[in-house]
Design a protein around this motif. Structure first.
Motif, PDB file in Angstrom:
ATOM      1  N   MET A  10      32.054  19.990 -43.265  1.00 60.20           N
ATOM      2  CA  MET A  10      33.063  20.918 -43.656  1.00 60.20           C
ATOM      3  C   MET A  10      33.138  22.024 -42.606  1.00 60.20           C
ATOM      4  N   SER A  11      34.325  22.401 -42.346  1.00 60.36           N
ATOM      5  CA  SER A  11      34.512  23.406 -41.302  1.00 60.36           C
ATOM      6  C   SER A  11      34.356  24.804 -41.904  1.00 60.36           C
TER       7      SER A  11
ATOM      8  N   VAL B  82      38.048  29.420 -46.999  1.00 59.40           N
ATOM      9  CA  VAL B  82      39.125  29.270 -47.990  1.00 59.40           C
ATOM     10  C   VAL B  82      38.523  29.069 -49.379  1.00 59.40           C
ATOM     11  N   LEU B  83      37.490  28.228 -49.469  1.00 61.77           N
ATOM     12  CA  LEU B  83      36.841  28.004 -50.758  1.00 61.77           C
ATOM     13  C   LEU B  83      36.190  29.296 -51.269  1.00 61.77           C
TER      14      LEU B  83
ATOM     15  N   THR C 207      37.356  25.869 -43.970  1.00 65.16           N
ATOM     16  CA  THR C 207      37.377  25.322 -45.326  1.00 65.16           C
ATOM     17  C   THR C 207      36.430  26.106 -46.218  1.00 65.16           C
TER      18      THR C 207
END
Length: 165
Positions: free
Chosen positions: A1-2, A8-9, A5
């Motif tokens: 996962m970047s 954002v999460l 991401t």
């Protein structure tokens, strides 16, 4: 996962946390308001209970005196005068446009006054004329045997019930 991401999460989780915190704050505000309303209602209820108690005392004081006229099967003395008050009555007298108007004491009813204890009654005659015209109101006067008004003449007005033809 970047990293993007994850960021954002994290932002979504933070937004959800803010929304849930706001909802919890709103719920707490409503609960506080409901508790205040409940306390106000409890105070109003307590005030009403106190007023009711005071009124009950006033009513109870007024119950020292009371009379009720009832029908009786005796054709010569067709009525009963009942003392529904809480005090004995002395020197009870009846006045009204009836003839005769007399209490029954023994076999013959004298026109004189009588004593009627609390809860007790006496038969009396209050006859109409030949055309069954009623004499209307009947005034009962008496002297209380006890209480604040003992010795002071009192009056009460009642209407005898109709006698069947």
């Amino acid at each position: 996962m970047s990293e993007f991401t994850v960021a954002v999460l994290a932002l979504i989780v933070a937004a959800i946390a803010v929304i849930l915190s706001g909802a919890a704050l709103r719920y707490a505000y409503r609960q506080t308001r409901a508790a205040e309303d409940s306390a106000d209602e409890a105070k109003r209820s307590a005030d009403a209970a106190e007023r009711s108690s005071e009124l009950a005392e006033v009513v109870e004081k007024g119950r020292h005196f009371g009379w009720r006229i009832e029908r009786n099967d005796d054709t010569h003395f067709p009525f009963v005068l009942r003392n529904v008050g809480s005090l004995d009555a002395r020197d009870v007298q009846l006045e009204g446009a009836y003839h005769p108007l007399a209490f029954k004491l023994g076999e013959i009813g004298p026109d004189g006054p009588v004593d009627i204890g609390s809860g007790q009654c006496r038969r009396f005659a209050a006859h109409t004329d030949i055309h069954r015209n009623w004499g209307g109101d009947l005034t009962i006067s008496w002297t209380p045997a006890a209480g604040d008004l003992a010795g002071e003449r009192q009056t009460w007005i009642e209407i005898p019930p109709a006698v069947p033809a």
